[in-house]
Design a protein around this motif. Structure first.
Motif: not given
Length: 591
Positions: A124-140
């Motif tokens: 997969y390629s990121t479409k824009k600047t993206a964040k990678l998270y510790a879990a499948p949610n946006t908490k961390k």
């Protein structure tokens, strides 16, 4: 009457205060109602899984009516909560139809529910600047990556909010990326691989799938446990590129242990050695006198060659192993029992416990077969690689599995055991790496050998006391006569002129079972004189040989009879007579 009436009204107010018209009490109850009522909170629709059989109620209270019981492990959805209660919808099948019920459940028995699905390896390629998270949610959020960063994934996640996420590897670590932030792409030309300066050798520690590409791709072949593979390329930090039987692919790092063929510790012990009997004999003859005046290994080099050929075990290793364990064939159990490797010898009672072999050759063949069937066999209980290897321990003395390899892992507690045997091999015949780089391995595995027949027969009159109930007849505190101990630890005894066989005495902790009053063994002398009196001037009336068991004389209270100086034991001779021997040459056994 008026006074009485006032008292009666007041009493009634106290008894049924919740219905009082008094101005202070209603105010108090309003405060309590306000504290108990939590506000309704709304949030995005979320999936939950029940962690127990859970009652669906008409309102957020345990006093409310039960609609139905939702079984453990079922999925419910919610977008409202009040205090610790969630308003949920639960859909189930009844008579072929989907039925949905709504109500309230306690939040103590539900958890957010994510659905994890294994996928084929995908880039997969990121479409824009993206964040990678510790879990499948946006908490961390853990890492921010630029646009067009290529990420590799083998797992898709539908999280509790019905959002699609991917588990991805980035710089040798795993994170989660939101599905809307990426799009599929092709495998990049510059695959993130590192090439070590030299090819590394690895032991395969389990039957291991060789895959076309990393995790999730098709399996080319399964590499058997115990195989040695080589790799010079690592993908994503944890997938090693290897070739096996003409097929090249990737294997996961957790099932590999790296080692280098630097010395005898790392040769495959299932390979034939070119060592000769003369080389083994010369090494033993030149060194045994540093440990004792007698060796049972003198001129036994051919026995190691023969055993190696019979069982497909490296003969040089077999000889070095025996030399190390028996101090060049001079140890007491090697001289007294032809036991070169210490089998059966517990720390609590090494000599009595040790197996008795009929010959040195029998012992060598037994150990060669046992090593090949177990420690050198990928299907063996104690297999950690068909090499001597090494062991690493932490500060508490516990073995570190990831930093230990080979026979040394299980066979010996000494971390340096493998190195010590390799040192003897080196002194007999210098290590030549080319001999073992492409070894021809003998993969015939015999059955684990049975314990060899053999026993220790004790002299007449050896008295012992039971420290616990040994049988329905021989109870704790009973005194009996010790007759014989076999290699499989069966103990024959005499009690009240009847012979019994005991099989429940553990010789590793024999003191919990028995205490023997008068069993001795000759040590530190090839021959021990028996004197008529407790003095070196006493008449020589016989002798005992090295490692011979001796019956020490007892008084009526089962105490050893000694002379006034406490330097001599009175002993019972096989001809029925008694004599005296120096205590300096007697070791008590099983006291």
């Amino acid at each position: 009457m008026k006074n009485i009436g006032k008292v009666a009204v007041l009493s009634t107010s106290l008894l049924i205060g919740s219905y009082s018209t008094c101005t202070t009490i209603p105010h108090l109850f309003k405060s309590i109602d306000h504290a108990e009522a939590a506000s309704l909170v709304k949030f995005s629709k979320t999936s939950y899984q029940t962690t127990a059989n859970l009652r669906l109620r008409t309102s957020p209270s345990t006093k409310s009516k039960t609609v139905l019981t939702i079984p453990k492990g079922k999925t419910v959805t919610s977008s409202q909560k009040q205090g610790s209660w969630y308003k949920v919808s639960y859909t189930y099948k009844s008579k072929g139809k989907n039925i949905t019920k709504s109500g309230w459940v306690s939040g103590d028995y539900i958890k957010e529910y994510n659905v994890y699905t294994k996928t084929l390896g995908t880039y997969y390629s990121t479409k824009k600047t993206a964040k990678l998270y510790a879990a499948p949610n946006t908490k961390k959020a853990m890492v921010t990556v630029p646009s067009k960063t290529v990420l590799y994934s083998t797992q898709r996640v539908l999280n509790s909010n019905s959002q699609t996420w991917y588990r991805v590897s980035y710089k040798n670590k795993y994170y989660y990326v939101y599905g809307s932030d990426v799009s599929k792409t092709t495998k990049p030309n510059d695959t993130p691989a590192e090439t070590p300066k030299e090819e590394k050798t690895h032991l395969v520690t389990a039957n291991l799938n060789l895959r076309e590409s990393p995790e999730g791709t098709s399996v080319l072949i399964t590499i058997p446990k115990g195989t040695t593979v080589k790799s010079s390329e690592i993908l994503n930090g944890d997938w090693y590129k290897v070739t096996y039987r003409g097929k090249t692919g990737y294997v996961y790092y957790q099932y590999l242990k790296q080692y280098d063929l630097t010395d005898y510790r790392f040769i495959d012990l299932r390979t034939k050695s070119t060592v000769t009997a003369q080389q083994i004999n010369a090494y033993i003859a030149a060194n045994y006198k540093r440990y004792g005046s007698k060796s049972v290994l003198l001129n036994k080099g051919q026995a190691f060659i023969n055993a190696g050929n019979t069982y497909g075990v490296n003969a040089l290793y077999l000889a070095a192993h025996a030399i190390h364990e028996s101090a060049f064939g001079t140890s007491n159990i090697s001289i007294g029992k032809n036991n070169l490797f210490g089998y059966g010898a517990y720390d609590a009672t090494p000599f009595v416990g040790a197996y008795r072999f009929s010959s040195v050759e029998q012992c060598i063949n037994y150990v060669a077969q046992k090593m090949k069937a177990d420690y050198l066999n990928p299907n063996g209980t104690h297999f950690e690689g068909a090499m001597l290897g090494y062991k690493t321990k932490d500060s508490k003395g516990k073995t570190i599995a990831s930093k230990s390899i080979g026979m040394n892992y299980w066979y010996a507690s000494d971390e340096n055991w493998g190195n010590k045997i390799a040192a003897h091999m080196q002194k007999i015949m210098a290590f030549n790496k080319k001999t073992y780089e492409n070894p021809k391995i003998n993969t015939n595995y015999p059955a684990i050998p049975a314990i060899p027949s053999g026993s220790d027969k004790f002299p007449a009159g050896i008295q012992a006391i039971a420290k616990k109930d040994l049988s329905s007849t021989i109870k704790k505190g009973k005194i009996f006569t010790l007759l014989e101990k076999t290699n499989n630890f069966q103990v024959k005894v005499d009690y009240n002129q009847k012979t019994y066989t005991l099989s429940n005495i553990s010789f590793s902790s024999y003191k919990n079972y028995i205490s023997v009053y008068n069993l001795g063994r000759v040590v530190n002398a090839s021959s021990l004189n028996i004197r008529s009196t407790p003095s070196t001037t006493g008449e020589d009336i016989g002798d005992f040989k090295l490692n011979q068991y001796v019956s020490l004389a007892l008084d009526k209270e089962h105490k050893l009879i000694e002379d006034a100086t406490k330097k001599w034991y009175k002993v019972n001779m096989s001809n029925g007579k008694t004599g005296w021997v120096s205590k300096s040459y007697i070791k008590r056994e099983l006291p």
